[in-house]
Motif scaffolding. Structure first.
Motif, PDB file in Angstrom:
ATOM      1  N   THR A 204       0.828  -1.205   0.000  1.00 37.71           N
ATOM      2  CA  THR A 204       0.000   0.000   0.000  1.00 37.71           C
ATOM      3  C   THR A 204       0.867   1.261   0.000  1.00 37.71           C
ATOM      4  O   THR A 204       0.619   2.213  -0.744  1.00 37.71           O
ATOM      5  N   LEU A 205       1.920   1.245   0.834  1.00 32.70           N
ATOM      6  CA  LEU A 205       2.780   2.425   0.917  1.00 32.70           C
ATOM      7  C   LEU A 205       3.518   2.679  -0.406  1.00 32.70           C
ATOM      8  O   LEU A 205       3.602   3.821  -0.866  1.00 32.70           O
TER       9      LEU A 205
ATOM     10  N   ALA B 264       3.158   6.000  -2.710  1.00 31.80           N
ATOM     11  CA  ALA B 264       4.282   6.833  -3.141  1.00 31.80           C
ATOM     12  C   ALA B 264       4.221   7.036  -4.655  1.00 31.80           C
ATOM     13  O   ALA B 264       4.435   8.147  -5.160  1.00 31.80           O
ATOM     14  N   LEU B 265       3.884   5.956  -5.377  1.00 31.92           N
ATOM     15  CA  LEU B 265       3.762   6.057  -6.837  1.00 31.92           C
ATOM     16  C   LEU B 265       2.647   7.023  -7.229  1.00 31.92           C
ATOM     17  O   LEU B 265       2.780   7.788  -8.179  1.00 31.92           O
ATOM     18  N   LEU B 266       1.571   6.984  -6.457  1.00 32.66           N
ATOM     19  CA  LEU B 266       0.435   7.868  -6.714  1.00 32.66           C
ATOM     20  C   LEU B 266       0.854   9.337  -6.605  1.00 32.66           C
ATOM     21  O   LEU B 266       0.555  10.163  -7.471  1.00 32.66           O
ATOM     22  N   VAL B 267       1.585   9.652  -5.518  1.00 32.47           N
ATOM     23  CA  VAL B 267       2.034  11.031  -5.310  1.00 32.47           C
ATOM     24  C   VAL B 267       2.997  11.452  -6.412  1.00 32.47           C
ATOM     25  O   VAL B 267       2.876  12.543  -6.991  1.00 32.47           O
TER      26      VAL B 267
ATOM     27  N   VAL C 176      -8.702  10.038 -11.434  1.00 36.87           N
ATOM     28  CA  VAL C 176      -8.450   8.806 -12.191  1.00 36.87           C
ATOM     29  C   VAL C 176      -7.332   7.994 -11.535  1.00 36.87           C
ATOM     30  O   VAL C 176      -7.433   6.773 -11.393  1.00 36.87           O
ATOM     31  N   LEU C 177      -6.259   8.676 -11.078  1.00 38.55           N
ATOM     32  CA  LEU C 177      -5.149   7.959 -10.429  1.00 38.55           C
ATOM     33  C   LEU C 177      -5.622   7.283  -9.139  1.00 38.55           C
ATOM     34  O   LEU C 177      -5.227   6.155  -8.839  1.00 38.55           O
ATOM     35  N   ILE C 178      -6.462   8.000  -8.392  1.00 34.43           N
ATOM     36  CA  ILE C 178      -6.940   7.422  -7.123  1.00 34.43           C
ATOM     37  C   ILE C 178      -7.830   6.205  -7.381  1.00 34.43           C
ATOM     38  O   ILE C 178      -7.742   5.201  -6.681  1.00 34.43           O
TER      39      ILE C 178
END
Lengths: 316, 502
Positions: free
Chosen positions: A5-6, A10-13, A294-296
């Motif tokens: 998850t972490l 991080a990839l999301l940010v 969309v990313l979320i």
């Protein structure tokens, strides 16, 4: 799971930061500016320069980016150059049209595609299955604009059951009118997206029918349909979840066209208007919010997928 | 003439109702369009172009004039749909013999929408402020004003030199009277003296005006007028057919039969000052040669264009028939492809390749006709469709184009031909001088005569081509009365608009 998850977070940010730079820079490549649009075609260069100065458009790009992103971190998406209203207020306003439209479209797409997809897989090679398959093929190829026009002509102009365009000025304080105005646009997106989803569900189901565990289940005395429903469909459901992320992105894009066609005051229509008015701070905020959305969704789909599919958990 | 058209329409509707009644003797008269206007009616009007914000002081564009002037904001004088100048906040005025002093009597008992009273000092402040704030639209049209003073209900405006356009300019943006020191956020709100209050603006959707109960003059006939912004013509017609619109402005005449078949709408066609202008960049390149420009004009079949767009009329000079100084200049550029080819040959400009830069919101009809017409005389036309901000930068600001098409909607905008810096790139000192003389004339006849003379020279020089003079085409519900018919794309006074309940 926590480490996964972490890492994913991080990839999301990182994705958002990269997106913000791309959004900022590509918008700066567009010719023309809002100051010239405000001043119009009977203006002097001095008037345009005066307005540009008022709006702060002359500042260097890094300073403009830093100011924008600094605001975003504090939860402030900036203000419209044209109206001075906060972008987040406008987004909230327009989301009240676009989000229900998207949800309704998704529900329609699922209601159409899930039963028909499974049905056509089970009836493969027979008349019913073929008919559904052909219809899906045809509907998936229909231009959204044409489908919308047809629905308007039939349900609004001929039958007068539903409004042809617009959203009630009273908004959701008149829920019946609000829902009525969303039905035709949601049907338009729902039918086209549903046709695409149907084909996916059909092939996923066909694949499941061929799996060993379905065959084994059938060998224990269940009919092929019973075996599929009990043991195969949960797996089909899993792969549908991962496709749904993409479908939602497709619905957001579809909303841009549909909101124009049905004169709905949603995010898509606002975005088109703001780009053609070169209200760049507003477009930036809107695009960043949409990208984040969309990313979320992708992030959540990944997590859900992992949580419900034991095989993936064992793999890492 | 235009009045008569709408009267004729009403008469026809009434006649039809009478015939129907006569056909069914004994029965009680059916409710028809002749029903009394409903004072509580809400009328929805389709418009095409939404303004970016509502700041009438600083944001240009006809979209704001169209809905806010006359309805929400007012000046000392106003103009009718037929372009006549009439009293508004000034009950009357006089002009001195030398054309330098204008004396206005300001109406009493006028209040702004927030309840504040309008004082002659507000008029003085508004005009002075407008002249002195360069960023305000049309500030330059008041540059000539040397003094504004109030005495009792009288406001005196002194000019440094006579200006035959002065009253006209006062009837537009430059003349709007605002409350001195008002704290309104003009971008999203309004505080005027007109018959309507700005009730609601849903950005990207609609603007609603509501009747102002404290209005000093004749109150608005309808309780509410909602302007719905629907860019697509077919979508607008569907909405009208589904009963969601009462009036459709900018109606595509090619859809005429579809809306008339329904029977609930009539098409009202009025004149407009829309000029479909084909600009020639004539500072350098092949279009510097007048023969090439003239050849292009003669290669274009203007009648076919008017027919294809389904309304309007031909126009062969810079001034449309609604504006002063108009004369029929059709003899200056008759359709003649043979003559065009001869001119091109004479100019040594055969096998010409030119680019037409056109804002993307116009339909493809015009470019298609131009490509085909010019192709017949040996000119290859490439069409470059760009969005409006790009057009503003490339064509308007940088003058980087060969040919450009834009529909210029403003009334009385001949000034652009007298300005060599305008994107038309037309420069003729004689025209500039004639226009200056026309501005300085103290009689209308003299001013109009000089304008006509200047316009003729622009057309003789082939300073541009005028593809058509647009018509104002409006589909009006048979329940609606009082819809203006002329030039509604530029100014749309809806105070007389009413709707009967059936």
């Amino acid at each position: 799971m926590i480490r996964y998850t972490l890492t994913r977070l991080a990839l999301l940010v990182l994705g958002l930061v990269v997106a913000s730079v791309i959004i900022f820079l590509t918008l700066r490549v567009l010719p023309g500016d809002v100051a010239q649009l405000i001043a119009g075609t009977n203006s002097t260069p001095e008037q345009v320069a005066g307005i540009r100065d008022q709006l702060g458009l002359d500042r260097p790009l890094p300073a403009q980016y830093a100011e924008w992103i600094g605001g975003v971190v504090r939860g402030d998406l900036g203000r419209s150059l044209l109206t001075g209203t906060p972008v987040s207020d406008e987004l909230w306003q327009k989301a009240q049209v676009t989000v229900p439209l998207g949800v309704l479209a998704l529900v329609i797409a699922l209601l159409l595609s899930a039963p028909l997809g499974v049905y056509s897989a089970l009836r493969r090679g027979r008349a019913g299955g073929t008919a559904v398959g052909v219809a899906a093929q045809a509907f998936a190829a229909v231009p959204v604009v044409w489908a919308g026009m047809m629905l308007v002509v039939v349900f609004a102009v001929w039958l007068a059951w539903l409004p042809a365009q617009g959203f009630p000025r009273a908004g959701w304080s008149d829920p019946v009118a609000a829902v009525r105005s969303l039905i035709l646009p949601a049907l338009t997106i729902g039918v086209v997206e549903g046709a695409m989803l149907l084909r996916f569900i059909r092939s996923a189901t066909l694949q499941a029918i061929g799996q060993d565990y379905v065959r084994t289940a059938a060998a224990t005395g269940l009919t092929r349909t019973q075996a599929l429903l009990r043991h195969g469909l949960p797996n089909v459901g899993l792969s549908v979840v991962s496709v749904l992320g993409l479908q939602i992105a497709g619905i957001v894009v579809g909303a841009v066209v549909i909101e124009q066609l049905f004169s709905l005051p949603g995010i898509g229509r606002m975005l088109v208007a703001d780009v053609s008015a070169r209200d760049l701070p507003k477009v930036q905020g809107e695009l960043l919010a949409l990208t984040a959305f969309v990313l979320i969704i992708g992030f959540v789909v990944d997590l859900v997928h992992r949580a419900i599919d034991p095989r993936q958990r064992e793999a890492t | 003439m235009l009045r008569r058209t709408s009267l004729a329409v009403t008469a026809l509707v009434a006649a039809a109702a009478l015939t129907l009644t006569a056909c069914s003797p004994g029965s009680s008269p059916a409710p028809t369009a002749t029903g009394a206007p409903d004072p509580d009616a809400s009328i929805s009007v389709r418009l095409v172009l939404e303004p970016g914000n509502l700041d009438i002081r600083q944001t240009s564009g006809a979209a704001l004039d169209q809905i806010l002037i006359d309805n929400v904001y007012q000046g000392l004088v106003a103009r009718t749909a037929d372009q006549e100048i009439v009293p508004s906040l000034a009950s009357d005025w006089t002009v001195s013999e030398d054309g330098l002093t204008y004396t206005f009597t300001v109406q009493e008992g006028v209040t702004f929408h927030d309840g504040q009273e309008l004082t002659p000092q507000d008029v003085v402040w508004s005009l002075t402020q407008h002249r002195d704030t360069a960023e305000w639209v049309d500030a330059d049209t008041l540059a000539n004003v040397s003094g504004v003073a109030a005495d009792g209900q009288t406001v005196t405006v002194t000019l440094a030199a006579p200006d035959s356009q002065f009253l006209w300019n006062l009837s537009g943006r430059a003349g709007i009277v605002l409350k001195e020191g008002d704290a309104v956020d003009y971008k999203t709100a309004a505080n005027g003296t007109g018959p309507f209050v700005l009730e609601n603006w849903t950005q990207g959707d609609s603007i609603t005006l509501a009747r102002y109960d404290g209005y000093w003059g004749e109150p608005a006939a309808a309780a509410e007028v909602a302007f719905e912004y629907i860019p697509d013509n077919q979508a607008a017609m569907n909405a009208a057919l589904a009963g969601e619109l009462d009036v459709v402005t900018g109606f595509d005449p090619n859809l005429r039969s579809q809306i008339e078949a329904n029977g609930d709408f009539v098409l009202v066609v009025g004149e407009s000052t829309d000029k479909g202008t084909l600009a020639f960049n004539q500072t350098s390149g092949p279009l510097e040669d007048k023969r090439v420009r003239q050849a292009i004009r003669q290669a274009i079949d203007h009648d076919a264009i008017v027919e294809a767009i389904g309304g309007g009329q031909t126009q062969y000079g810079p001034i449309p028939s609604l504006d002063p100084g108009y004369e029929d200049l059709s003899a200056l550029a008759p359709y003649d492809p043979e003559a065009a080819m001869a001119l091109l040959e004479e100019a040594g400009a055969e096998d010409l390749e030119l680019t037409l830069t056109i804002p993307s919101f116009y339909s493809t009809t015009i470019p298609q006709l131009l490509v085909s017409d010019l192709n017949k005389v040996g000119i290859t036309l490439k069409v470059d469709s760009v969005d409006f901000p790009t057009w503003l930068q490339d064509v308007y600001t940088n003058k980087d184009y060969d040919l450009s098409f834009v529909l210029h909607t403003e009334a009385r905008d001949f000034e652009n031909w007298a300005n060599p810096d305008y994107y038309f790139t037309y420069a003729n000192p004689e025209v500039t001088e004639l226009y200056a003389q026309s501005r300085a004339a103290t009689s209308d006849e003299e001013a109009d005569r000089l304008l006509a003379e200047a316009a003729r020279i622009v057309s003789e020089d082939a300073g541009a081509d005028w593809l058509y003079n647009g018509a104002s085409v409006v589909a009006v519900s048979t329940l609606v009365q009082g819809m203006p018919s002329a030039n509604v794309n530029e100014r749309l006074n809806v105070s007389g608009l009413s709707k009967s309940d059936g």
